[in-house]
Design a protein around this motif. Structure first.
Motif, PDB file in Angstrom:
ATOM      1  N   THR A 362      69.689  -9.273 -17.535  1.00  0.00           N
ATOM      2  CA  THR A 362      68.321  -8.774 -17.356  1.00  0.00           C
ATOM      3  C   THR A 362      68.361  -7.500 -16.530  1.00  0.00           C
ATOM      4  O   THR A 362      68.867  -7.506 -15.404  1.00  0.00           O
ATOM      5  N   VAL A 363      67.853  -6.396 -17.110  1.00  0.00           N
ATOM      6  CA  VAL A 363      67.786  -5.111 -16.400  1.00  0.00           C
ATOM      7  C   VAL A 363      66.345  -4.940 -15.923  1.00  0.00           C
ATOM      8  O   VAL A 363      65.432  -4.696 -16.717  1.00  0.00           O
ATOM      9  N   THR A 364      66.151  -5.070 -14.626  1.00  0.00           N
ATOM     10  CA  THR A 364      64.800  -5.140 -14.053  1.00  0.00           C
ATOM     11  C   THR A 364      63.947  -3.928 -14.410  1.00  0.00           C
ATOM     12  O   THR A 364      62.791  -4.063 -14.840  1.00  0.00           O
ATOM     13  N   LYS A 365      64.475  -2.742 -14.205  1.00  0.00           N
ATOM     14  CA  LYS A 365      63.675  -1.541 -14.475  1.00  0.00           C
ATOM     15  C   LYS A 365      63.242  -1.486 -15.935  1.00  0.00           C
ATOM     16  O   LYS A 365      62.110  -1.102 -16.247  1.00  0.00           O
ATOM     17  N   GLN A 366      64.142  -1.840 -16.813  1.00  0.00           N
ATOM     18  CA  GLN A 366      63.841  -1.805 -18.243  1.00  0.00           C
ATOM     19  C   GLN A 366      62.681  -2.734 -18.575  1.00  0.00           C
ATOM     20  O   GLN A 366      61.774  -2.382 -19.348  1.00  0.00           O
ATOM     21  N   GLU A 367      62.692  -3.922 -17.972  1.00  0.00           N
ATOM     22  CA  GLU A 367      61.615  -4.889 -18.231  1.00  0.00           C
ATOM     23  C   GLU A 367      60.304  -4.431 -17.619  1.00  0.00           C
ATOM     24  O   GLU A 367      59.239  -4.570 -18.218  1.00  0.00           O
ATOM     25  N   ARG A 368      60.366  -3.877 -16.419  1.00  0.00           N
ATOM     26  CA  ARG A 368      59.134  -3.421 -15.756  1.00  0.00           C
ATOM     27  C   ARG A 368      58.557  -2.168 -16.423  1.00  0.00           C
ATOM     28  O   ARG A 368      57.358  -1.918 -16.369  1.00  0.00           O
ATOM     29  N   LEU A 369      59.425  -1.379 -17.059  1.00  0.00           N
ATOM     30  CA  LEU A 369      58.939  -0.231 -17.824  1.00  0.00           C
ATOM     31  C   LEU A 369      58.007  -0.686 -18.943  1.00  0.00           C
ATOM     32  O   LEU A 369      57.000  -0.027 -19.239  1.00  0.00           O
ATOM     33  N   LEU A 370      58.322  -1.825 -19.538  1.00  0.00           N
ATOM     34  CA  LEU A 370      57.474  -2.356 -20.607  1.00  0.00           C
ATOM     35  C   LEU A 370      56.063  -2.622 -20.092  1.00  0.00           C
ATOM     36  O   LEU A 370      55.083  -2.435 -20.819  1.00  0.00           O
TER      37      LEU A 370
END
Length: 584
Positions: A362-370
């Motif tokens: 899980t890549v946190t920034k990638q998920e929060r970008l969504l």
């Protein structure tokens, strides 16, 4: 500067105006030449109107009153030699476009040379073609042969001064010279200055938002290239206009009068442009345990490797930036480092880092970008968002993730050709969706049709951040602009954001203010990024790191105050000298 050498003249008892007036009286040959040039400009058009403006397409360029006024004054009041010194963002390129269009209309532009910083050459070419119908060859075009093979040339100043091209550039008599970012030639000891000093031309237009960067000599050098003799010799100039410490102007009215003959400076507050608001939303996120473990492993490796070999600074700095961008960006650099240096002392540590990368699911920034782009899909026209990252590997991973969620995406990076870049921007405007870009987009592009931008990872140099924001927050933007900054908690990125950028409100500074702050810091030979990295490496604990960054924020605040004092000084030079009666 024949006729202007006053070194042997006694100047202490003669009024400044009287002596400096004698300079102009001695310049009869130059005055005669200027008169001939002025006649060329006005040939067949004695009323001196900007007659070419009616040929411009209103859909391609919207001319503002201060721009039209500047073009007119440069051509007809300054006889075709002017320093365009508007503040940042007021459209100096448009002013030059109008000037060149008018000269083309009057057939006084048989040969034109435009010299710019390398990264701006293609932007100039595109704007002149699209907005004014003027076709120039650029030294980066495949069709470019040499400076004597084309009549309308745009080139980087460093290409022009290079050993390969310098002689050809200097052997030609140019009708028109345009010099962008003219403050780059403020130092008379550089090759750039020498090139401009030796060039042969009839008309010249220099552009800079910062004619004075550190001292009044900067202004003297730039103006003397454009209009030799206007200020006399350097000794006379300093005697009459600057006190010993160069902090107080003297004979201000005389300086203002002479500047008015060559310089045009518009300020934002003096125009009728209503710039929209800028809202900054910084979002920090807790990394997953695996991400935190990876960050710590990379930081330990970087600190240990730097302690043994400081010559590795650039690659170690890169690793520290990549670890907060994405695991995939970090992985490529680690693998390359292992491959190229199989006997590396820290090979075991690098292998451990690779193992930790592989464990992250899980890549946190990638998920929060969504979350952010989902907000945009509901609230922003056509869901348009620009996402900036420094790394191609991160860019590709984000694109893949967004596509899997059903978003329309566009990729922009330095590997695209000029025509591909143009098409990508057009597709983004027409189709909407998410444009994921590297910093190849951060200069030279006008994207006012978008008003939302995300910094997925953050450059350590605030000027680069401002350049990103400047793509959308500029003349022509009709809506408020929203900037989202993403950072992982307890990382170098959060320290840069919270303890530096926000602490002195760097996100609200103008480009000119940032430039003044950073240029003063870098006079010591230390770049902004070097300073951040050194503090990171030298801190023995988290508390030390916080204190170090607090101290850096104080230093920056002091630089900002110095920059404000410099702006007050500039105001004294440029905006009327309303500082009381009499001279110091």
């Amino acid at each position: 500067m024949s006729g202007y050498d006053l070194v042997d003249v006694e100047v202490t008892h003669e009024p400044a105006g009287d002596l400096l007036d004698s300079l102009s009286e001695d310049g009869t040959e130059e005055d005669h030449l200027r008169s001939i040039q002025a006649v060329r400009l006005q040939a067949g058009q004695p009323d001196s109107e900007l007659r070419s403006l009616k040929e411009l397409d209103e859909n391609s360029v919207k001319l503002l009153e201060h721009q039209v006024d500047a073009a007119y004054r440069a051509l007809f009041e300054m006889d075709g030699k002017a320093l365009l010194a508007d503040e940042v963002g007021l459209g100096k390129t448009i002013e030059v476009g109008m000037i060149l269009k008018e000269m083309h209309f009057r057939e006084t532009d048989d040969s034109v040379l435009i010299l710019t910083p390398a990264q701006l050459a293609k932007q100039w070419q595109a704007e002149l073609r699209e907005k004014f119908g003027l076709d120039f060859i650029c030294n980066y075009d495949d069709e470019f042969e040499d400076f004597d093979a084309h009549d309308y040339v745009i080139a980087s100043i460093d290409t022009a001064k290079s050993e390969r091209h310098r002689r050809t550039v200097l052997d030609r008599d140019w009708d028109v010279l345009v010099l962008d970012e003219a403050h780059y030639v403020k130092n008379e000891e550089t090759d750039r200055y020498d090139l401009i000093d030796r060039l042969s031309y009839d008309y010249a237009f220099f552009l800079t938002a910062t004619p004075i960067q550190n001292e009044l000599t900067d202004l003297y050098n730039v103006v003397s290239l454009l209009r030799p003799g206007l200020f006399g010799t350097r000794d006379v100039f300093h005697h009459y206009f600057v006190n010993g410490s160069q902090e107080t102007l003297v004979n201000r009215d005389e300086l203002q009068d002479r500047l008015n003959r060559v310089m045009i400076r518009n300020r934002r507050e003096d125009t009728d442009i209503d710039f929209t608001d800028r809202t900054i939303d910084t979002r920090t996120f807790d990394p997953t345990p695996k991400e935190r473990e990876l960050y710590q492993a990379v930081s330990d490796y970087v600190k240990g490797a730097y302690g043994q070999d400081q010559g590795q600074k650039l690659v170690l700095m890169l690793l520290q930036k990549e670890v907060v961008s994405s695991p995939v960006a970090l992985k490529r650099t680690i693998e390359k480092r292992l491959y190229e240096q199989s006997e590396l002392t820290h090979a075991d540590e690098l292998e451990t880092i690779l193992d930790l990368i592989d464990e992250i699911d899980t890549v946190t920034k990638q998920e929060r970008l969504l979350d952010i782009v989902e907000e945009a899909r509901d609230n922003v026209e056509m869901g348009r968002v620009i996402v900036f990252t420094q790394f191609r590997a991160t860019q590709q991973r984000i694109l893949d993730r967004l596509v899997s969620e059903g978003y329309t995406v566009h990729a922009f990076h330095g590997g695209h050709s000029s025509s591909e870049k143009e098409r990508i921007v057009e597709d983004f405007e027409e189709e909407g969706g998410i444009l994921v870009s590297t910093d190849a987009m951060s200069e030279g592009r006008n994207l006012q049709f978008c008003n939302m931008l995300v910094n997925l990872d953050l450059p350590w140099n605030p000027m680069r951040v401002e350049q990103r924001i400047g793509r959308i927050h500029r003349i022509g933007q009709k809506r408020d602009v929203f900037i989202f900054n993403m950072a992982l908690k307890d990382t170098i990125e959060e320290y840069v954001l919270e303890r530096l950028y926000h602490k002195i409100d760097l996100f609200q500074q103008s480009v000119g203010e940032l430039s003044s702050i950073l240029s003063r810091l870098e006079e010591s030979g230390t770049s902004f990024e070097d300073e951040i990295f050194e503090r990171l490496m030298n801190a023995n604990s988290e508390v030390d790191l916080e204190n170090d960054f607090d101290a850096m924020a104080v230093d920056l605040q002091e630089q900002r105050e110095l920059a404000n004092k410099l702006e007050e000084f500039n105001s004294a030079v440029f905006e009327g000298f309303d500082l009381g009666e009499g001279d110091a």
